[in-house]
Design a protein around this motif. Structure first.
Motif, PDB file in Angstrom:
ATOM      1  N   GLN A  20       0.833  -1.202   0.000  1.00  0.00           N
ATOM      2  CA  GLN A  20       0.000   0.000   0.000  1.00  0.00           C
ATOM      3  C   GLN A  20       0.869   1.253   0.000  1.00  0.00           C
ATOM      4  N   MET A  21       1.884   1.305   0.853  1.00  0.00           N
ATOM      5  CA  MET A  21       2.675   2.513   0.982  1.00  0.00           C
ATOM      6  C   MET A  21       3.675   2.668  -0.169  1.00  0.00           C
ATOM      7  N   GLN A  22       4.156   1.552  -0.725  1.00  0.00           N
ATOM      8  CA  GLN A  22       5.011   1.675  -1.901  1.00  0.00           C
ATOM      9  C   GLN A  22       4.220   2.214  -3.081  1.00  0.00           C
ATOM     10  N   ALA A  23       2.961   1.833  -3.188  1.00  0.00           N
ATOM     11  CA  ALA A  23       2.116   2.405  -4.242  1.00  0.00           C
ATOM     12  C   ALA A  23       2.017   3.919  -4.057  1.00  0.00           C
ATOM     13  N   LEU A  24       1.762   4.364  -2.832  1.00  0.00           N
ATOM     14  CA  LEU A  24       1.651   5.798  -2.563  1.00  0.00           C
ATOM     15  C   LEU A  24       2.975   6.516  -2.838  1.00  0.00           C
ATOM     16  N   ASP A  25       4.058   5.980  -2.294  1.00  0.00           N
ATOM     17  CA  ASP A  25       5.363   6.630  -2.433  1.00  0.00           C
ATOM     18  C   ASP A  25       5.844   6.691  -3.876  1.00  0.00           C
ATOM     19  N   ASN A  26       5.345   5.785  -4.714  1.00  0.00           N
ATOM     20  CA  ASN A  26       5.760   5.760  -6.114  1.00  0.00           C
ATOM     21  C   ASN A  26       4.730   6.375  -7.048  1.00  0.00           C
ATOM     22  N   GLY A  27       3.767   7.101  -6.469  1.00  0.00           N
ATOM     23  CA  GLY A  27       2.822   7.866  -7.274  1.00  0.00           C
ATOM     24  C   GLY A  27       1.695   7.062  -7.882  1.00  0.00           C
ATOM     25  N   ARG A  28       1.512   5.830  -7.455  1.00  0.00           N
ATOM     26  CA  ARG A  28       0.415   5.011  -7.964  1.00  0.00           C
ATOM     27  C   ARG A  28      -0.804   5.222  -7.063  1.00  0.00           C
ATOM     28  N   LEU A  29      -1.366   6.417  -7.184  1.00  0.00           N
ATOM     29  CA  LEU A  29      -2.427   6.841  -6.269  1.00  0.00           C
ATOM     30  C   LEU A  29      -3.696   6.016  -6.438  1.00  0.00           C
ATOM     31  N   GLU A  30      -4.027   5.628  -7.661  1.00  0.00           N
ATOM     32  CA  GLU A  30      -5.218   4.813  -7.892  1.00  0.00           C
ATOM     33  C   GLU A  30      -5.096   3.472  -7.180  1.00  0.00           C
ATOM     34  N   GLU A  31      -3.908   2.885  -7.270  1.00  0.00           N
ATOM     35  CA  GLU A  31      -3.657   1.607  -6.604  1.00  0.00           C
ATOM     36  C   GLU A  31      -3.786   1.765  -5.087  1.00  0.00           C
ATOM     37  N   HIS A  32      -3.224   2.841  -4.573  1.00  0.00           N
ATOM     38  CA  HIS A  32      -3.313   3.097  -3.133  1.00  0.00           C
ATOM     39  C   HIS A  32      -4.772   3.284  -2.706  1.00  0.00           C
ATOM     40  N   ALA A  33      -5.517   4.093  -3.422  1.00  0.00           N
ATOM     41  CA  ALA A  33      -6.925   4.326  -3.079  1.00  0.00           C
ATOM     42  C   ALA A  33      -7.726   3.033  -3.175  1.00  0.00           C
ATOM     43  N   GLY A  34      -7.321   2.130  -4.054  1.00  0.00           N
ATOM     44  CA  GLY A  34      -7.998   0.860  -4.220  1.00  0.00           C
ATOM     45  C   GLY A  34      -7.803  -0.103  -3.062  1.00  0.00           C
ATOM     46  N   GLU A  60      -8.597  13.175  -2.754  1.00  0.00           N
ATOM     47  CA  GLU A  60      -7.892  13.735  -1.591  1.00  0.00           C
ATOM     48  C   GLU A  60      -6.382  13.571  -1.752  1.00  0.00           C
ATOM     49  N   LEU A  61      -5.958  12.403  -2.200  1.00  0.00           N
ATOM     50  CA  LEU A  61      -4.529  12.156  -2.408  1.00  0.00           C
ATOM     51  C   LEU A  61      -3.961  13.061  -3.495  1.00  0.00           C
ATOM     52  N   ARG A  62      -4.692  13.201  -4.591  1.00  0.00           N
ATOM     53  CA  ARG A  62      -4.225  14.073  -5.673  1.00  0.00           C
ATOM     54  C   ARG A  62      -4.079  15.513  -5.194  1.00  0.00           C
ATOM     55  N   ALA A  63      -5.052  15.986  -4.421  1.00  0.00           N
ATOM     56  CA  ALA A  63      -4.988  17.351  -3.893  1.00  0.00           C
ATOM     57  C   ALA A  63      -3.789  17.502  -2.956  1.00  0.00           C
ATOM     58  N   PHE A  64      -3.546  16.506  -2.116  1.00  0.00           N
ATOM     59  CA  PHE A  64      -2.417  16.559  -1.182  1.00  0.00           C
ATOM     60  C   PHE A  64      -1.092  16.571  -1.939  1.00  0.00           C
ATOM     61  N   MET A  65      -0.975  15.772  -2.980  1.00  0.00           N
ATOM     62  CA  MET A  65       0.286  15.644  -3.702  1.00  0.00           C
ATOM     63  C   MET A  65       0.608  16.860  -4.561  1.00  0.00           C
ATOM     64  N   LYS A  66      -0.360  17.738  -4.816  1.00  0.00           N
ATOM     65  CA  LYS A  66      -0.109  18.947  -5.616  1.00  0.00           C
ATOM     66  C   LYS A  66       0.991  19.810  -5.009  1.00  0.00           C
ATOM     67  N   GLN A  67       1.136  19.761  -3.688  1.00  0.00           N
ATOM     68  CA  GLN A  67       2.163  20.575  -3.039  1.00  0.00           C
ATOM     69  C   GLN A  67       3.581  20.186  -3.468  1.00  0.00           C
ATOM     70  N   PHE A  68       3.738  19.002  -4.065  1.00  0.00           N
ATOM     71  CA  PHE A  68       5.059  18.541  -4.471  1.00  0.00           C
ATOM     72  C   PHE A  68       5.306  18.706  -5.967  1.00  0.00           C
ATOM     73  N   GLU A  69       4.335  19.253  -6.703  1.00  0.00           N
ATOM     74  CA  GLU A  69       4.524  19.460  -8.136  1.00  0.00           C
ATOM     75  C   GLU A  69       5.684  20.418  -8.379  1.00  0.00           C
ATOM     76  N   GLY A  70       6.550  20.050  -9.302  1.00  0.00           N
ATOM     77  CA  GLY A  70       7.712  20.887  -9.613  1.00  0.00           C
ATOM     78  C   GLY A  70       8.801  20.811  -8.558  1.00  0.00           C
ATOM     79  N   ASN A  71       8.624  19.987  -7.560  1.00  0.00           N
ATOM     80  CA  ASN A  71       9.582  19.842  -6.470  1.00  0.00           C
ATOM     81  C   ASN A  71      10.011  18.373  -6.458  1.00  0.00           C
ATOM     82  N   PRO A  72      11.271  18.080  -6.688  1.00  0.00           N
ATOM     83  CA  PRO A  72      11.703  16.685  -6.793  1.00  0.00           C
ATOM     84  C   PRO A  72      11.811  15.980  -5.434  1.00  0.00           C
TER      85      PRO A  72
END
Length: 141
Positions: A20-34, A60-72
């Motif tokens: 679950q957390m590797q999906a989140l950490d690697n940007g697989r938000l759909e998998e995590h939400a699933g 909710e996850l997509r909105a949260f992750m927006k803060q990291f856009e353009g930031n590596p």
């Protein structure tokens, strides 16, 4: 003290959390939400209404992750001190300590936040799913 779970069940929960957390950490938000039940709830921010259902959790996850856009920034969730309490309906109440480590290129990793997850895990069917997750932040205490 609650009844103990078997070592096999404990290991299965650890495996569930790792995937679950590797999906989140690697940007697989759909998998995590699933990993939530159809009526599963996710209370990411204390004091706000939880997102309910995989689609709302994904938003909710997509909105949260927006803060990291353009930031590596690379986030890594490290879970430990997992306590599992079996319930009469077969579910598990899980309490987990977690550190979220942030890593940026050419910088030392830093601990972003220290949290406690309060989960209810549905163990019915062919895979585990979360009925609910509420996050509490140590620094907010």
């Amino acid at each position: 003290m609650s009844a103990a779970v078997s070592s096999e069940l404990y290991a299965q929960v650890q495996h569930f959390y790792a995937r679950q957390m590797q999906a989140l950490d690697n940007g697989r938000l759909e998998e995590h939400a699933g990993t939530f039940t159809e009526d599963g709830s996710f209370a990411l921010t204390p004091g706000t209404e939880p997102a309910v259902g995989p689609q709302a959790i994904l938003e909710e996850l997509r909105a949260f992750m927006k803060q990291f856009e353009g930031n590596p920034t690379q986030l890594r969730h490290h879970f430990n001190q997992i306590v599992l309490d079996p319930q009469e309906d077969g579910s598990l109440v899980s309490t987990v300590y977690a550190l979220i480590v942030r890593t940026r290129p050419q910088e030392q990793p830093e601990i972003g936040v220290s949290i406690v997850l309060h989960d209810v895990i549905d163990t019915a069917g062919d895979r585990f799913r979360l009925r609910s997750r509420a996050v509490s932040y140590d620094q907010a205490a």
